[in-house]
Motif scaffolding. Structure first.
Motif, PDB file in Angstrom:
ATOM      1  N   LYS A  25      -6.449  -5.308   4.734  1.00 17.73           N
ATOM      2  CA  LYS A  25      -7.571  -5.995   5.371  1.00 17.73           C
ATOM      3  C   LYS A  25      -8.555  -6.584   4.360  1.00 17.73           C
ATOM      4  O   LYS A  25      -9.075  -7.672   4.563  1.00 17.73           O
ATOM      5  N   SER A  26      -8.840  -5.864   3.310  1.00 15.21           N
ATOM      6  CA  SER A  26      -9.890  -6.310   2.400  1.00 15.21           C
ATOM      7  C   SER A  26      -9.345  -7.363   1.423  1.00 15.21           C
ATOM      8  O   SER A  26      -8.162  -7.696   1.414  1.00 15.21           O
ATOM      9  N   ARG A  27     -10.242  -7.856   0.598  1.00 18.59           N
ATOM     10  CA  ARG A  27      -9.900  -8.899  -0.392  1.00 18.59           C
ATOM     11  C   ARG A  27      -8.715  -8.460  -1.262  1.00 18.59           C
ATOM     12  O   ARG A  27      -8.601  -7.304  -1.642  1.00 18.59           O
ATOM     13  N   LYS A  28      -7.847  -9.398  -1.566  1.00 14.31           N
ATOM     14  CA  LYS A  28      -6.630  -9.108  -2.314  1.00 14.31           C
ATOM     15  C   LYS A  28      -6.700  -9.779  -3.678  1.00 14.31           C
ATOM     16  O   LYS A  28      -6.563 -11.002  -3.783  1.00 14.31           O
ATOM     17  N   THR A  29      -6.887  -9.014  -4.712  1.00 12.09           N
ATOM     18  CA  THR A  29      -6.939  -9.565  -6.057  1.00 12.09           C
ATOM     19  C   THR A  29      -5.517  -9.711  -6.603  1.00 12.09           C
ATOM     20  O   THR A  29      -4.545  -9.181  -6.040  1.00 12.09           O
ATOM     21  N   ALA A  30      -5.408 -10.420  -7.728  1.00  9.87           N
ATOM     22  CA  ALA A  30      -4.103 -10.573  -8.372  1.00  9.87           C
ATOM     23  C   ALA A  30      -3.550  -9.216  -8.782  1.00  9.87           C
ATOM     24  O   ALA A  30      -2.341  -8.951  -8.680  1.00  9.87           O
ATOM     25  N   GLU A  31      -4.440  -8.327  -9.235  1.00  9.26           N
ATOM     26  CA  GLU A  31      -4.009  -6.980  -9.621  1.00  9.26           C
ATOM     27  C   GLU A  31      -3.521  -6.196  -8.414  1.00  9.26           C
ATOM     28  O   GLU A  31      -2.523  -5.466  -8.493  1.00  9.26           O
ATOM     29  N   ASP A  32      -4.215  -6.343  -7.277  1.00  9.86           N
ATOM     30  CA  ASP A  32      -3.767  -5.681  -6.052  1.00  9.86           C
ATOM     31  C   ASP A  32      -2.360  -6.138  -5.670  1.00  9.86           C
ATOM     32  O   ASP A  32      -1.506  -5.329  -5.294  1.00  9.86           O
ATOM     33  N   LYS A  33      -2.134  -7.432  -5.738  1.00  9.46           N
ATOM     34  CA  LYS A  33      -0.836  -7.981  -5.347  1.00  9.46           C
ATOM     35  C   LYS A  33       0.273  -7.508  -6.276  1.00  9.46           C
ATOM     36  O   LYS A  33       1.443  -7.453  -5.884  1.00  9.46           O
ATOM     37  N   GLU A  34      -0.097  -7.170  -7.503  1.00  6.76           N
ATOM     38  CA  GLU A  34       0.897  -6.697  -8.458  1.00  6.76           C
ATOM     39  C   GLU A  34       1.209  -5.224  -8.275  1.00  6.76           C
ATOM     40  O   GLU A  34       2.378  -4.809  -8.373  1.00  6.76           O
ATOM     41  N   TYR A  35       0.180  -4.404  -7.973  1.00  6.33           N
ATOM     42  CA  TYR A  35       0.373  -2.954  -7.997  1.00  6.33           C
ATOM     43  C   TYR A  35       0.148  -2.253  -6.654  1.00  6.33           C
ATOM     44  O   TYR A  35       0.733  -1.198  -6.412  1.00  6.33           O
ATOM     45  N   GLU A  36      -0.697  -2.795  -5.811  1.00 10.01           N
ATOM     46  CA  GLU A  36      -1.105  -2.068  -4.605  1.00 10.01           C
ATOM     47  C   GLU A  36      -0.430  -2.568  -3.331  1.00 10.01           C
ATOM     48  O   GLU A  36      -0.338  -1.832  -2.353  1.00 10.01           O
ATOM     49  N   GLU A 308      -8.228  13.889  -6.073  1.00  8.45           N
ATOM     50  CA  GLU A 308      -8.153  13.208  -7.367  1.00  8.45           C
ATOM     51  C   GLU A 308      -7.080  12.128  -7.391  1.00  8.45           C
ATOM     52  O   GLU A 308      -7.222  11.122  -8.101  1.00  8.45           O
ATOM     53  N   VAL A 309      -6.000  12.317  -6.627  1.00 13.40           N
ATOM     54  CA  VAL A 309      -4.938  11.315  -6.665  1.00 13.40           C
ATOM     55  C   VAL A 309      -5.394  10.005  -6.030  1.00 13.40           C
ATOM     56  O   VAL A 309      -4.806   8.946  -6.274  1.00 13.40           O
ATOM     57  N   LEU A 310      -6.454  10.050  -5.220  1.00 12.53           N
ATOM     58  CA  LEU A 310      -6.965   8.828  -4.615  1.00 12.53           C
ATOM     59  C   LEU A 310      -7.482   7.861  -5.674  1.00 12.53           C
ATOM     60  O   LEU A 310      -7.532   6.646  -5.447  1.00 12.53           O
ATOM     61  N   ASP A 311      -7.871   8.392  -6.833  1.00  9.85           N
ATOM     62  CA  ASP A 311      -8.378   7.529  -7.900  1.00  9.85           C
ATOM     63  C   ASP A 311      -7.292   6.626  -8.468  1.00  9.85           C
ATOM     64  O   ASP A 311      -7.580   5.652  -9.153  1.00  9.85           O
ATOM     65  N   GLN A 312      -6.032   6.946  -8.190  1.00  6.74           N
ATOM     66  CA  GLN A 312      -4.927   6.087  -8.608  1.00  6.74           C
ATOM     67  C   GLN A 312      -4.756   4.891  -7.680  1.00  6.74           C
ATOM     68  O   GLN A 312      -4.027   3.960  -8.011  1.00  6.74           O
ATOM     69  N   MET A 313      -5.384   4.954  -6.538  1.00  7.77           N
ATOM     70  CA  MET A 313      -5.217   3.896  -5.538  1.00  7.77           C
ATOM     71  C   MET A 313      -6.378   2.919  -5.675  1.00  7.77           C
ATOM     72  O   MET A 313      -7.533   3.286  -5.482  1.00  7.77           O
ATOM     73  N   GLY A 314      -6.064   1.688  -6.019  1.00 10.15           N
ATOM     74  CA  GLY A 314      -7.104   0.715  -6.333  1.00 10.15           C
ATOM     75  C   GLY A 314      -7.854   0.190  -5.131  1.00 10.15           C
ATOM     76  O   GLY A 314      -8.950  -0.358  -5.267  1.00 10.15           O
ATOM     77  N   ARG A 315      -7.287   0.351  -3.942  1.00 13.46           N
ATOM     78  CA  ARG A 315      -7.912  -0.175  -2.729  1.00 13.46           C
ATOM     79  C   ARG A 315      -8.503   0.962  -1.892  1.00 13.46           C
ATOM     80  O   ARG A 315      -8.282   2.140  -2.175  1.00 13.46           O
ATOM     81  N   GLN A 316      -9.216   0.577  -0.844  1.00 17.57           N
ATOM     82  CA  GLN A 316      -9.797   1.559   0.062  1.00 17.57           C
ATOM     83  C   GLN A 316      -9.261   1.440   1.487  1.00 17.57           C
ATOM     84  O   GLN A 316      -9.354   2.397   2.259  1.00 17.57           O
ATOM     85  N   ASP A 317      -8.682   0.270   1.838  1.00 15.09           N
ATOM     86  CA  ASP A 317      -8.222   0.098   3.217  1.00 15.09           C
ATOM     87  C   ASP A 317      -6.911   0.829   3.488  1.00 15.09           C
ATOM     88  O   ASP A 317      -6.446   0.860   4.642  1.00 15.09           O
TER      89      ASP A 317
END
Length: 372
Positions: A25-36, A308-317
């Motif tokens: 749902k939220s904004r999709k950065t180039a990094e998000d598209k690569e990893y998330e 703590e593992v949530l810190d590996q996840m770059g997004r929040q949605d």
């Protein structure tokens, strides 16, 4: 086929319109598209990983159960052998398949036979072609057309059969309880079914116990174990006492991770940290985020107490906070909280930003009573 959204009424102790939406749902950065994220169609992104967090009895397992329920229908066209009631459960399942968006509605009931099966009634299937321009209307029912005269099936078989046509593993659910001695039989069956080599198994063995040099199945209940260079033949009952519970469960879980990444089906894990070191959990997440490894758009969906593992996840949605009052319900970290993206999610969790802290007063009350 990719599951996009689930909405349920009367499922276990869930609030009505209990919804899990796997579309970004939220904004999709180039990094998000690569990893998330994974793009399953032009402009249509779903998650590589998704998590459910919360304190005890908040409904984390319920969220995993609901997804498992829907994946069972989509994969097997049946629902049986579950540990909850099917009676009057209303499901709305939205998924993408071969260029089309589908919405499937049904109401479940207990089958009239003595077997633990669900019957499907009031079934409706709606479809529309997917275009990038209608990404914001993927849940708009008015733009869908109902499929009619699809055919007739036994009451314990879903009409989803007429869309997907062939049974397939859409997801595997790995719970936190274990399967005892049967774990090893399941392990080697999975290796055979998904074409996993003995070299991969040897690598997994070394991850969990460096003393194990080899493990082979001799027959349904007997195995050859090479432990510290010594070869021993053990039954499955003997083997489960020889190896730690973490090693036994870890062998099967990591084998299913390999199968998921190899075949492209989603993997559901309830209480991912149960018996596992945090580093192993973090490694699993990293495998699904690496597109050179996750080449077939598999998604890892898990519940956890390891914030703590949530810190590996770059997004929040792709993170849901599970809570309970008279019913269990979900809050989405992106939609329901104002958390700055640069802040550590684990720190916010420990600071009780999501109202998930353990009841400290009750803990101190127990301590005072024990002192008496």
């Amino acid at each position: 086929m990719k599951l996009l959204r689930v909405r349920a009424d009367h499922f276990k102790n869930c609030s009505d319109a209990y919804t899990i939406d796997l579309v970004a749902k939220s904004r999709k950065t180039a990094e998000d598209k690569e990893y998330e994220l994974q793009e399953i169609a032009p402009g249509l992104f779903v998650f590589n990983t998704a998590a459910f967090v919360g304190k005890n009895a908040s409904g984390k397992s319920t969220a995993i159960d609901l997804l498992d329920c829907c994946y069972s229908i989509l994969g097997e066209f049946r629902l049986e052998g579950k540990h909850y009631s099917y009676e009057d459960v209303k499901l709305e399942i939205t998924f993408y398949h071969e260029g089309y968006l589908y919405i499937y509605d049904t109401v479940l009931s207990e089958a009239s036979s003595l077997s633990n099966q669900a019957s499907f009634r009031n079934e409706h299937i709606y479809r529309k072609p997917y275009y990038k321009t209608n990404i914001k209307e993927i849940y708009d029912r008015e733009s869908y057309t109902e499929l009619t005269a699809v055919g007739e099936l036994p009451e314990d078989t879903s009409n989803i059969f007429f869309v997907l046509k062939k049974k397939s593993t859409r997801a595997v659910c790995f719970d936190s309880f274990g399967n005892g001695p049967a774990t090893y039989q399941m392990l080697f069956k999975a290796m055979k079914s998904y074409g996993i080599s003995t070299d991969i198994l040897a690598n997994i063995l070394r991850i969990f116990d460096e003393n194990i040099d080899g493990l082979n199945q001799l027959d349904e209940h007997n195995y050859r174990l090479i432990f510290q260079g010594k070869e021993t033949v053990l039954s499955d009952t003997q083997l489960i006492y020889m190896l730690s519970s973490g090693t036994t469960k870890g062998l099967l879980l990591y084998t299913m991770v390999v199968a998921s990444l190899k075949e492209g089906f989603d993997l559901l894990i309830d209480e991912v940290e149960n018996h596992f070191h945090k580093t192993l959990v973090e490694n699993m997440i990293s495998l699904y985020k690496d597109k050179t490894v996750n080449r077939h758009q598999a998604t890892l969906i898990f519940s956890t107490h390891y914030c703590e593992v949530l810190d590996q996840m770059g997004r929040q949605d792709n993170i849901w906070i599970c809570k309970a009052n008279s019913h269990v319900y979900l809050s989405n970290m992106h939609e329901d909280y104002q958390i700055r993206p640069e802040l550590l999610k684990s720190r916010q969790y420990y600071n009780n930003a999501f109202q998930t802290a353990v009841n400290y007063d009750e803990l101190m009350g127990l301590k005072r009573k024990l002192k008496k």
